[in-house]
Design a protein around this motif. Structure first.
Motif, mmCIF file in Angstrom:
data_model
loop_
_atom_site.group_PDB
_atom_site.id
_atom_site.type_symbol
_atom_site.label_atom_id
_atom_site.label_comp_id
_atom_site.label_asym_id
_atom_site.label_seq_id
_atom_site.Cartn_x
_atom_site.Cartn_y
_atom_site.Cartn_z
ATOM 1 N N UNK A 1 -10.267 0.811 -5.233
ATOM 2 C CA UNK A 1 -10.374 2.250 -5.479
ATOM 3 C C UNK A 1 -9.019 2.903 -5.729
ATOM 4 N N UNK A 2 -7.920 2.251 -5.329
ATOM 5 C CA UNK A 2 -6.595 2.849 -5.505
ATOM 6 C C UNK A 2 -5.574 1.771 -5.859
ATOM 7 N N UNK A 3 -4.438 2.205 -6.395
ATOM 8 C CA UNK A 3 -3.376 1.270 -6.751
ATOM 9 C C UNK A 3 -2.673 0.754 -5.500
ATOM 10 N N UNK A 4 -2.189 -0.472 -5.581
ATOM 11 C CA UNK A 4 -1.475 -1.090 -4.466
ATOM 12 C C UNK A 4 0.025 -0.882 -4.627
ATOM 13 N N UNK A 5 0.708 -0.678 -3.504
ATOM 14 C CA UNK A 5 2.152 -0.463 -3.498
ATOM 15 C C UNK A 5 2.810 -1.353 -2.456
ATOM 16 N N UNK A 6 4.081 -1.729 -2.748
ATOM 17 C CA UNK A 6 4.926 -2.364 -1.747
ATOM 18 C C UNK A 6 5.632 -1.263 -0.968
ATOM 19 N N UNK A 7 5.909 -1.490 0.302
ATOM 20 C CA UNK A 7 6.645 -0.500 1.082
ATOM 21 C C UNK A 7 8.145 -0.602 0.757
ATOM 22 N N UNK A 8 8.891 0.392 1.187
ATOM 23 C CA UNK A 8 10.329 0.467 0.906
ATOM 24 C C UNK A 8 11.083 -0.734 1.490
ATOM 25 N N UNK A 9 10.682 -1.160 2.695
ATOM 26 C CA UNK A 9 11.358 -2.288 3.343
ATOM 27 C C UNK A 9 11.188 -3.580 2.550
ATOM 28 N N UNK A 10 9.982 -3.838 2.033
ATOM 29 C CA UNK A 10 9.738 -5.052 1.249
ATOM 30 C C UNK A 10 10.491 -5.016 -0.078
ATOM 31 N N UNK A 11 10.670 -3.817 -0.649
ATOM 32 C CA UNK A 11 11.431 -3.688 -1.889
ATOM 33 C C UNK A 11 12.909 -3.950 -1.628
ATOM 34 N N UNK A 12 13.431 -3.429 -0.528
ATOM 35 C CA UNK A 12 14.841 -3.644 -0.189
ATOM 36 C C UNK A 12 15.112 -5.124 0.099
ATOM 37 N N UNK A 13 14.192 -5.780 0.799
ATOM 38 C CA UNK A 13 14.342 -7.208 1.105
ATOM 39 C C UNK A 13 13.965 -8.103 -0.076
ATOM 40 N N UNK A 14 13.564 -7.493 -1.200
ATOM 41 C CA UNK A 14 13.173 -8.172 -2.432
ATOM 42 C C UNK A 14 11.993 -9.122 -2.249
ATOM 43 N N UNK A 15 11.093 -8.788 -1.339
ATOM 44 C CA UNK A 15 9.866 -9.562 -1.189
ATOM 45 C C UNK A 15 8.901 -9.286 -2.332
ATOM 46 N N UNK A 16 9.118 -8.183 -3.047
ATOM 47 C CA UNK A 16 8.267 -7.866 -4.192
ATOM 48 C C UNK A 16 8.575 -8.742 -5.391
ATOM 49 N N UNK A 17 9.625 -9.540 -5.324
ATOM 50 C CA UNK A 17 10.018 -10.433 -6.432
ATOM 51 C C UNK A 17 9.501 -11.855 -6.255
ATOM 52 N N UNK A 18 8.699 -12.107 -5.231
ATOM 53 C CA UNK A 18 8.254 -13.471 -4.925
ATOM 54 C C UNK A 18 7.115 -13.965 -5.806
ATOM 55 N N UNK A 19 6.483 -13.089 -6.578
ATOM 56 C CA UNK A 19 5.388 -13.500 -7.438
ATOM 57 C C UNK A 19 4.129 -12.715 -7.134
#
Length: 111
Positions: A66-84
């Motif tokens: 029903x809604x878009x998914x987002x990464x939190x600020x901490x995961x973006x800073x730790x670059x966990x959003x780049x894992x695939x």
């Protein structure tokens, strides 16, 4: 969800242009760390996880999104959003155990 269940496996393929979705139960949750605070970056999933009947489904549980998914600020800073691709591809032992326990005692599913 995935942080608390170590048996869940992520897809981890190269993400495409498809945007990840979340269902009503998981709305507002960071896909990786289950945090509800400071959504920062939109989740992208691979084309294989967004193909056919999987299109528009929740990244965590597979229910209609029903809604878009987002990464939190901490995961973006730790670059966990780049894992695939963060889509969970297996059910996990807790859900499969529940299925077989209900089947053993003869409970009916959702009707």
């Amino acid at each position: 969800m995935a942080r608390h269940h170590p048996d869940l496996i992520f897809c981890r393929k190269q993400p495409g242009i498809a945007i990840g979705r979340l269902c009503e139960k998981h709305d507002g949750v960071c896909v990786l760390c289950d945090s509800y605070v400071r959504p920062a970056d939109m989740v992208r999933i691979c084309d294989e996880c967004n193909y056919g009947s999987f299109q528009g489904r929740c990244v965590i549980c597979g229910n209609p999104g029903i809604s878009d998914a987002y990464y939190c600020k901490e995961c973006v800073i730790l670059e966990k959003d780049r894992d695939g691709c963060p889509k969970i591809v297996n059910l996990g032992s807790a859900k499969t155990d529940l299925f077989y326990e209900r089947k053993k005692f003869g409970f009916k599913g959702k009707q």
